[in-house]
Design a protein around this motif. Structure first.
Motif, short mmCIF file in Angstrom:
data_model
loop_
_atom_site.label_atom_id
_atom_site.label_comp_id
_atom_site.label_asym_id
_atom_site.label_seq_id
_atom_site.Cartn_x
_atom_site.Cartn_y
_atom_site.Cartn_z
N VAL A 33 29.13 25.35 26.49
CA VAL A 33 28.76 24.46 25.38
C VAL A 33 27.37 24.86 24.89
N LEU A 34 27.24 25.06 23.58
CA LEU A 34 25.94 25.40 22.99
C LEU A 34 25.43 24.21 22.18
N GLU A 35 24.30 23.67 22.56
CA GLU A 35 23.75 22.47 21.92
C GLU A 35 22.32 22.75 21.46
N MET A 36 22.04 22.44 20.19
CA MET A 36 20.70 22.73 19.65
C MET A 36 19.63 21.75 20.14
N GLY A 37 20.05 20.55 20.55
CA GLY A 37 19.08 19.57 21.06
C GLY A 37 18.82 19.77 22.54
N ARG A 38 17.98 18.90 23.11
CA ARG A 38 17.64 19.07 24.52
C ARG A 38 18.51 18.17 25.39
N VAL A 90 15.11 13.03 19.53
CA VAL A 90 16.54 12.76 19.66
C VAL A 90 17.22 12.37 18.34
N LEU A 91 16.44 11.90 17.36
CA LEU A 91 17.06 11.48 16.09
C LEU A 91 16.59 12.39 14.97
N ASP A 92 17.55 12.83 14.17
CA ASP A 92 17.20 13.65 13.01
C ASP A 92 17.63 12.92 11.75
N VAL A 212 17.27 1.68 20.80
CA VAL A 212 18.56 2.09 20.26
C VAL A 212 18.47 3.42 19.52
N ILE A 213 17.87 3.46 18.33
CA ILE A 213 18.01 4.70 17.53
C ILE A 213 17.21 5.87 18.10
N TYR A 214 16.26 5.60 18.98
CA TYR A 214 15.55 6.71 19.64
C TYR A 214 16.02 6.86 21.09
N LEU A 242 18.96 23.60 23.48
CA LEU A 242 17.97 24.18 22.57
C LEU A 242 18.44 25.54 22.04
N GLU A 243 19.75 25.65 21.85
CA GLU A 243 20.33 26.86 21.27
C GLU A 243 21.14 26.47 20.04
N LYS A 244 20.70 26.94 18.91
CA LYS A 244 21.36 26.61 17.65
C LYS A 244 22.18 27.79 17.15
N VAL A 245 23.47 27.55 17.03
CA VAL A 245 24.34 28.62 16.52
C VAL A 245 24.06 28.78 15.03
N GLY A 285 29.51 18.35 14.40
CA GLY A 285 29.46 17.19 13.52
C GLY A 285 29.73 17.59 12.07
N SER A 286 29.88 16.59 11.23
CA SER A 286 30.20 16.83 9.82
C SER A 286 29.21 17.81 9.19
N LEU A 287 27.93 17.63 9.43
CA LEU A 287 26.94 18.54 8.83
C LEU A 287 26.93 19.89 9.51
N THR A 440 22.91 7.56 5.24
CA THR A 440 24.13 7.15 5.95
C THR A 440 24.01 7.44 7.43
N TYR A 441 24.64 6.60 8.23
CA TYR A 441 24.81 6.86 9.67
C TYR A 441 26.15 7.54 9.94
N HIS A 442 27.02 7.54 8.96
CA HIS A 442 28.41 7.94 9.18
C HIS A 442 28.83 9.11 8.30
N ASP A 469 35.49 17.55 15.31
CA ASP A 469 34.50 16.49 15.11
C ASP A 469 34.70 15.71 13.82
N GLY A 470 33.66 14.98 13.42
CA GLY A 470 33.74 14.09 12.27
C GLY A 470 33.98 14.80 10.94
N SER A 471 33.86 16.12 10.91
CA SER A 471 34.12 16.80 9.64
C SER A 471 35.60 16.77 9.28
N ASN A 480 33.16 1.83 11.94
CA ASN A 480 32.28 2.80 12.59
C ASN A 480 33.16 3.89 13.20
N PRO A 481 32.77 5.16 13.05
CA PRO A 481 33.77 6.23 13.22
C PRO A 481 33.98 6.87 14.60
N PHE A 482 33.13 6.60 15.62
CA PHE A 482 33.25 7.52 16.77
C PHE A 482 34.52 7.37 17.59
P1 FDA Z 1 27.73 14.47 16.57
O1 FDA Z 1 26.76 14.41 15.46
O2 FDA Z 1 27.83 13.32 17.49
O3 FDA Z 1 27.43 15.75 17.48
C1 FDA Z 1 27.13 17.01 16.94
C2 FDA Z 1 26.24 17.75 17.93
O4 FDA Z 1 26.24 19.12 17.60
C3 FDA Z 1 24.80 17.28 17.92
O5 FDA Z 1 24.36 17.07 19.24
C4 FDA Z 1 24.05 18.43 17.23
O6 FDA Z 1 22.72 18.57 17.70
C5 FDA Z 1 24.90 19.61 17.62
N1 FDA Z 1 24.87 20.72 16.65
C6 FDA Z 1 25.05 20.66 15.32
N2 FDA Z 1 25.00 21.88 14.78
C7 FDA Z 1 24.78 22.75 15.79
C8 FDA Z 1 24.61 24.17 15.84
N3 FDA Z 1 24.66 24.94 14.74
N4 FDA Z 1 24.39 24.74 17.06
C9 FDA Z 1 24.33 23.97 18.19
N5 FDA Z 1 24.47 22.62 18.17
C10 FDA Z 1 24.70 22.02 16.99
N6 FDA Z 1 29.35 5.30 15.06
C11 FDA Z 1 30.10 4.35 15.64
O7 FDA Z 1 31.31 4.51 15.78
N7 FDA Z 1 29.50 3.19 16.08
C12 FDA Z 1 28.17 2.94 15.93
O8 FDA Z 1 27.66 1.89 16.34
C13 FDA Z 1 27.38 3.94 15.29
N8 FDA Z 1 26.04 3.75 15.06
C14 FDA Z 1 25.26 4.78 14.61
C15 FDA Z 1 23.87 4.65 14.55
C16 FDA Z 1 23.07 5.74 14.21
C17 FDA Z 1 21.58 5.59 14.14
C18 FDA Z 1 23.68 7.00 13.91
C19 FDA Z 1 22.86 8.20 13.54
C20 FDA Z 1 25.06 7.13 13.95
C21 FDA Z 1 25.86 6.04 14.30
N9 FDA Z 1 27.23 6.16 14.39
C22 FDA Z 1 28.00 5.14 14.91
C23 FDA Z 1 27.91 7.41 13.98
C24 FDA Z 1 28.35 8.28 15.17
O9 FDA Z 1 27.28 8.46 16.07
C25 FDA Z 1 28.85 9.63 14.62
O10 FDA Z 1 29.95 9.36 13.77
C26 FDA Z 1 29.27 10.58 15.71
O11 FDA Z 1 28.21 10.87 16.58
C27 FDA Z 1 29.82 11.87 15.13
O12 FDA Z 1 30.38 12.62 16.18
P2 FDA Z 1 30.60 14.17 16.02
O13 FDA Z 1 31.29 14.67 17.25
O14 FDA Z 1 31.25 14.44 14.72
O15 FDA Z 1 29.14 14.82 15.91
#
Ligand code: FDA
Length: 503
Positions: A33-38, A90-92, A212-214, A242-245, A285-287, A440-442, A469-471, A480-482
């Motif tokens: 698994v490659l994750e850009m965060g810590r 932890v939050l971007d 919560v958000i942090y 800390l590895e970003k693809v 994730g979507s982005l 947006t959070y979603h 993922d969410g994309s 709420n989507p998770f």
């Molecule tokens: P997610 O974003 O979770 O994971 C993607 C991971 O891939 C991240 O860790 C990122 O760092 C990593 N990554 C991305 N690009 C990369 C690259 N090029 N190389 C390496 N790593 C990479 N939903 C819900 O159902 N209930 C709730 O209460 C909430 N509340 C909420 C609050 C806040 C503040 C936020 C920001 C979001 C929510 N959400 C939510 C939304 C929910 O968290 C979100 O829908 C999911 O985390 C999305 O899951 P994914 O698997 O799509 O990607």
């Protein structure tokens, strides 16, 4: 440079990535698994892993010099945000021209920063959004599987009715009921047993301490405690942090080649690595996922990707707003950060809205009722690749957001009328902003199921490459989507392991 190879690589460790990693590992497939965060497992100088929303420090946000909280002001005062040091926090908040998107960074992705609300969408709406997915199978197998693995639980109704920590929710419920609206309890992954002990003073406070958000230091069953812990426990999974693809291409033998930048805690690239794999799972994730695939298509490293890559993106209709209550309607200085109730007006065909009753835990009585409204906004936008910056642009505009605002306003005008209350004008920066419609959070969509991929997340044109993922979600799911993202990933993994990975 030596190429590091693994049978399977998963990009990102949020919901989609975590499900992929666990199910691959359980099938005995060695997975990287490659994750850009810590990895968030080491306490700072204060003995805590995460900082709270009240005293944010460098751990709060991803390489910022100042925090960017969703509620920028209080009484129009710039009292919320703080100067911080640059660090892989932890939050971007990712800024596009007319929309910004909050995402989690770290092992666990969004699960580290979200409100934990674990909502299964209404079946009729799920079917409308995913006409090609067997709803019986989803509601009979994959939603229950996801909820069990995520550790979803519900607040004890008796405790909810009596605790000061949910007074803010009861007040909003009363106002909704007075309007003739339905409210519903919403499950969560936060351990309500732990929360009750926090309230009793027998466990360290987290949800009851403004966390919560942090990140949450206790109580939250984030993915690092559930799916990812189980995945690591198999012995078949390795996580590189800390590895970003940055780039994906295909070798002549059909395997995939990744280029990843390893960064240090200042954000400097200290190494560029190459990886190879047979099976590639995109969970950025979507982005993250959409950017990677769009770049690959547009720069020609994966030229046969579908034109649908980059399209079908939406905000899940998110709008945040606050109402001002009468002086006698106190919401309480003590508020749990974990929402447990929503106003469910989704069945109202004229104006479908599901509004989460959100906390505003300042530690002082403020008479604010806060909401995150999820509206049925049908607008969709596309990402485009920008050669100059090697990044992506998002076509979402303020006009797209205005559709969400109009729907939220319709609902909350009714609530205000029924309760003789008004909106709060002081929470979102500028002098008269009532509806926070610029974040947006979603984030949902960009590689929509059945368009950019087949009906199981297999990327069109590229065998053994998958989106989990969410994309995949076409811009809106109404709640709420998770839970939906997790359940769809479970469905993809069941199919892929049955059909694609057999020797
Ligand atoms: P997610 O974003 O979770 O994971 C993607 C991971 O891939 C991240 O860790 C990122 O760092 C990593 N990554 C991305 N690009 C990369 C690259 N090029 N190389 C390496 N790593 C990479 N939903 C819900 O159902 N209930 C709730 O209460 C909430 N509340 C909420 C609050 C806040 C503040 C936020 C920001 C979001 C929510 N959400 C939510 C939304 C929910 O968290 C979100 O829908 C999911 O985390 C999305 O899951 P994914 O698997 O799509 O990607």
């Amino acid at each position: 440079n030596a190429v590091d190879t693994a049978p399977a690589i998963v990009i990102g460790s949020g919901y989609g990535g975590a499900v992929a990693a666990l199910r691959l590992a359980q099938a005995g497939i060695r997975t990287l698994v490659l994750e850009m965060g810590r990895l968030w497992n080491t306490p700072g100088a204060d003995g805590k892993i995460f900082c709270s929303t009240r005293t944010p420090d460098q751990r709060s946000m991803w390489f910022r010099t100042r925090t960017e909280a969703p509620l920028g002001t209080f009484l129009w005062l710039d009292v919320v945000n703080r100067d911080i040091g640059r660090y892989p926090g932890v939050l971007d908040r990712v800024h596009f021209a007319e929309m910004s998107v909050y995402v989690g960074r770290g092992v666990g992705g969004g699960s580290l920063v979200n409100g934990g609300m674990a909502v299964t969408p209404p079946r009729a709406y799920f079917t409308e959004q995913f006409p090609t997915v067997d709803a019986d199978e989803m509601y009979g197998t994959y939603f229950p599987r996801a909820r069990a693995a995520l550790g979803v639980n519900t607040v004890d109704p008796a405790w909810f009715e009596s605790t000061e920590w949910y007074r803010f929710t009861r007040v909003s419920r009363q106002h909704a009921e007075k309007t003739g609206l339905r409210t519903t309890f919403v499950p969560n992954v936060y351990d309500f047993g732990h929360m009750a002990r926090e309230a009793a003073g027998t466990a360290p406070k987290s949800a009851l301490a403004g966390e919560v958000i942090y990140g949450n230091n206790h109580g939250k069953r984030s993915l690092d405690k559930t799916y990812l812990a189980a995945a690591l426990g198999t012995g078949h999974v390795t996580i590189h942090t800390l590895e970003k693809v940055r780039a994906i291409s295909r070798a002549p033998d059909g395997t995939y080649v990744l280029t990843a930048d390893r960064i240090d805690s200042t954000g400097r690239v200290v190494e560029t690595k190459e990886y190879g794999c047979t099976y590639l799972f995109l969970g950025g994730g979507s982005l993250g996922t959409t950017e990677l695939l769009l770049r690959a298509r547009e720069t020609g490293t994966l030229p046969d990707l579908d034109p649908g890559v980059g399209a079908g993106w939406g905000t899940n209709g998110n709008v945040m707003l606050g109402r001002a209550n009468h002086l006698w309607d106190t919401v309480g200085a003590n508020q749990s950060t974990m929402p447990v109730m929503g106003i469910d007006d989704w069945a109202n065909a004229a104006n479908p809205v599901f509004a989460e009753i959100a906390p505003l835990p300042t530690g002082l009585e403020h008479w604010v009722s806060l909401y995150l409204a999820i509206t049925r906004n049908r607008e969709r936008a596309s990402f485009t690749y920008d050669t100059g910056s090697d990044g992506v642009r998002l076509g979402w505009t303020a006009a797209h957001s205005a559709v969400s605002v109009a729907m939220a306003k319709k609902l909350f005008d009714r609530i205000n009328a029924a309760n003789s209350t008004i909106y709060r004008y002081d929470l979102f920066g500028s002098s008269s902003k009532v509806f926070a419609d610029d974040f947006t959070y979603h984030p949902l969509g960009g590689c929509v199921l059945g368009r950019a991929t087949d009906d199981y997340g297999r990327v069109k044109g590229y065998p053994r490459m998958y989106v989990t993922d969410g994309s995949l979600v076409p811009g809106s799911i109404g709640v709420n989507p998770f839970v939906t993202i997790t359940a769809l990933a479970e469905r993809t993994m069941a199919r892929v392991l049955a059909e694609d990975t057999a020797p």
